[in-house]
Design an enzyme around this catalytic site. Structure first.
Site, PDB file in Angstrom:
ATOM      1  N   SER A  84       0.790  -1.092  -0.041  1.00 23.52           N
ATOM      2  CA  SER A  84       0.045   0.121  -0.027  1.00 23.52           C
ATOM      3  C   SER A  84       0.930   1.231   0.122  1.00 23.52           C
ATOM      4  O   SER A  84       1.987   1.269   0.307  1.00 23.52           O
ATOM      5  CB  SER A  84      -0.889   0.123   1.300  1.00 23.52           C
ATOM      6  N   GLY A  85       0.357   2.221  -0.431  1.00 19.99           N
ATOM      7  CA  GLY A  85       0.991   3.662  -0.455  1.00 19.99           C
ATOM      8  C   GLY A  85       1.506   3.888  -1.940  1.00 19.99           C
ATOM      9  O   GLY A  85       1.000   3.017  -2.812  1.00 19.99           O
ATOM     10  N   SER A  86       1.943   4.858  -2.199  1.00 21.36           N
ATOM     11  CA  SER A  86       2.095   5.303  -3.579  1.00 21.36           C
ATOM     12  C   SER A  86       3.196   4.632  -4.235  1.00 21.36           C
ATOM     13  O   SER A  86       2.686   4.527  -5.577  1.00 21.36           O
ATOM     14  CB  SER A  86       2.630   7.137  -3.604  1.00 21.36           C
ATOM     15  N   THR A  87       4.198   4.311  -3.815  1.00 18.69           N
ATOM     16  CA  THR A  87       5.074   3.357  -4.730  1.00 18.69           C
ATOM     17  C   THR A  87       4.532   2.197  -5.007  1.00 18.69           C
ATOM     18  O   THR A  87       4.672   1.772  -6.058  1.00 18.69           O
ATOM     19  CB  THR A  87       6.327   3.391  -3.692  1.00 18.69           C
TER      20      THR A  87
ATOM     21  N   ASP B 210       6.276  -3.788  -1.454  1.00 17.79           N
ATOM     22  CA  ASP B 210       5.593  -2.881  -0.943  1.00 17.79           C
ATOM     23  C   ASP B 210       6.477  -1.694  -0.639  1.00 17.79           C
ATOM     24  O   ASP B 210       7.765  -1.807  -0.782  1.00 17.79           O
ATOM     25  CB  ASP B 210       5.240  -3.532   0.731  1.00 17.79           C
ATOM     26  N   GLY B 211       6.123  -0.694  -0.122  1.00 16.20           N
ATOM     27  CA  GLY B 211       6.905   0.638  -0.032  1.00 16.20           C
ATOM     28  C   GLY B 211       7.442   0.678   1.628  1.00 16.20           C
ATOM     29  O   GLY B 211       7.047  -0.005   2.310  1.00 16.20           O
TER      30      GLY B 211
ATOM     31  N   GLY C  31       3.614   2.235   7.644  1.00 18.23           N
ATOM     32  CA  GLY C  31       2.200   2.478   8.392  1.00 18.23           C
ATOM     33  C   GLY C  31       2.064   4.083   8.096  1.00 18.23           C
ATOM     34  O   GLY C  31       0.826   4.464   8.694  1.00 18.23           O
ATOM     35  N   GLY C  32       2.636   4.686   7.354  1.00 24.12           N
ATOM     36  CA  GLY C  32       2.151   6.115   7.015  1.00 24.12           C
ATOM     37  C   GLY C  32       1.048   6.210   6.512  1.00 24.12           C
ATOM     38  O   GLY C  32       0.113   7.246   6.751  1.00 24.12           O
TER      39      GLY C  32
ATOM     40  N   GLU D 101      -0.018  -5.196   6.041  1.00 22.67           N
ATOM     41  CA  GLU D 101       0.898  -5.039   5.115  1.00 22.67           C
ATOM     42  C   GLU D 101       2.017  -6.057   6.005  1.00 22.67           C
ATOM     43  O   GLU D 101       2.732  -6.930   5.392  1.00 22.67           O
ATOM     44  CB  GLU D 101       1.752  -3.815   5.281  1.00 22.67           C
TER      45      GLU D 101
HETATM   46  C1  5RP Z   1       1.331   2.423   4.148  1.00 27.83           C
HETATM   47  C2  5RP Z   1       2.887   2.179   4.146  1.00 27.83           C
HETATM   48  C3  5RP Z   1       3.518   2.791   2.831  1.00 27.83           C
HETATM   49  O1  5RP Z   1       4.170   1.890   2.263  1.00 27.83           O
HETATM   50  C4  5RP Z   1       4.413   4.053   3.396  1.00 27.83           C
HETATM   51  O2  5RP Z   1       3.755   5.035   3.820  1.00 27.83           O
HETATM   52  C5  5RP Z   1       5.114   4.450   2.111  1.00 27.83           C
HETATM   53  O3  5RP Z   1       4.298   5.199   1.181  1.00 27.83           O
HETATM   54  P1  5RP Z   1       4.712   6.104  -0.172  1.00 27.83           P
HETATM   55  O4  5RP Z   1       5.134   4.921  -1.108  1.00 27.83           O
HETATM   56  O5  5RP Z   1       3.535   6.665  -0.504  1.00 27.83           O
HETATM   57  O6  5RP Z   1       5.827   6.987   0.310  1.00 27.83           O
HETATM   58  O7  5RP Z   1       3.422   1.834   4.955  1.00 27.83           O
HETATM   59  O8  5RP Z   1       0.944   2.019   5.482  1.00 27.83           O
END
Ligand code: 5RP
Length: 235
Positions: free
Chosen positions: A28-31, A85-86, A99-100, A107
């Site tokens: 999850s998240g943008s990456t 995952d990012g 967890g951002g 995850e």
């Molecule tokens: C979500 C996460 C994301 O992987 C983390 O916050 C990185 O996000 P991004 O790829 O948008 O920078 O842990 O719970």
């Protein structure tokens, strides 16, 4: 090169780890979402076939459906070959803060169940010491103020001088943010985590803590998007 361009490079390089027929944990998240989008393109072009995805959030599930990545219910996944995952921070031992986006529990369950976890980040996520990014801790809403006090004590015991713990709220700033599982998130600003292993252990012992955002000994491959390319590192 922007952070999002670096994220796209890292996500593209992660596709090299995917083989037809795999069951994939989708982070999850943008990456991670950039990876899912590129996976959808690879499936559409026929470069990959018979992929089944296990999403770690409702947002990722929605995107996967949109871009044509077939999903299976997690309880029907006989195995998970690979999770991509990012991360919010990564240190030199591939220990992560995640967890951002508030998806850390799912995850971590999926990463832990996977044969391999590949982490995809832009270079701003690399740190020598974890902790500048506030550590997300997912807690049961019941008695969360009691849990927050225990989290404070645990972080102090792990060497954090003055943890600043805040209940994550929705965009309106009023209602608590709820995870996909209906839990709260405590964002724990630590400045620096002198001993992330101790912090992870102490936090795991608190009854109201559902899961914390320290991912220790889970990532084996780290892909960093940098100006001009993606750097692939393996532990
Ligand atoms: C979500 C996460 C994301 O992987 C983390 O916050 C990185 O996000 P991004 O790829 O948008 O920078 O842990 O719970």
């Amino acid at each position: 090169m922007s952070a999002s361009e670096q994220k796209a490079l890292a996500a593209a390089a992660a596709l090299d780890f995917v083989e037809s027929g795999m069951i994939l944990g989708l982070g999850s998240g943008s990456t991670a979402e950039l990876f899912v989008a590129q996976l959808g393109e690879a499936l559409a072009s026929g470069a990959l076939e018979q992929i089944q995805g296990v999403p770690t959030s409702e947002n990722t599930a929605a995107l996967a459906r949109e871009v044509g990545v077939p999903l299976i219910p997690v309880d029907q996944a006989s195995r998970i070959d690979l999770t991509v995952d990012g991360a919010d921070e990564v240190d030199g031992r591939f220990r992560l803060i995640k967890g951002g986006g508030g998806c850390l529990l799912r995850e971590k369950i999926i990463a832990n169940a996977s044969d391999l976890m590949v982490v995809v980040v832009d270079e701003t996520k690399l740190v020598s010491d974890l902790g500048a990014f506030p550590l997300p801790v997912e807690v049961d809403p019941f008695a969360f103020t009691i849990t927050a006090k225990k989290v404070f004590d645990a972080l102090r015991a792990a060497g954090v001088k003055n943890p600043d713990i805040n209940l994550r709220r929705k965009g309106d700033g009023l209602d608590p943010f709820l995870t996909d599982g209906g839990n709260y998130i405590l964002d724990c600003a630590c400045g620096r985590l002198p001993d992330a292993d101790d912090a992870a252990e102490y936090l795991s012992e608190i009854p109201g803590v559902v899961e914390h955002g320290l991912f220790i000994d889970l990532a084996r491959v780290l892909i960093v998007g940098e100006d001009g390319g993606a750097r692939v590192m393996e532990l």
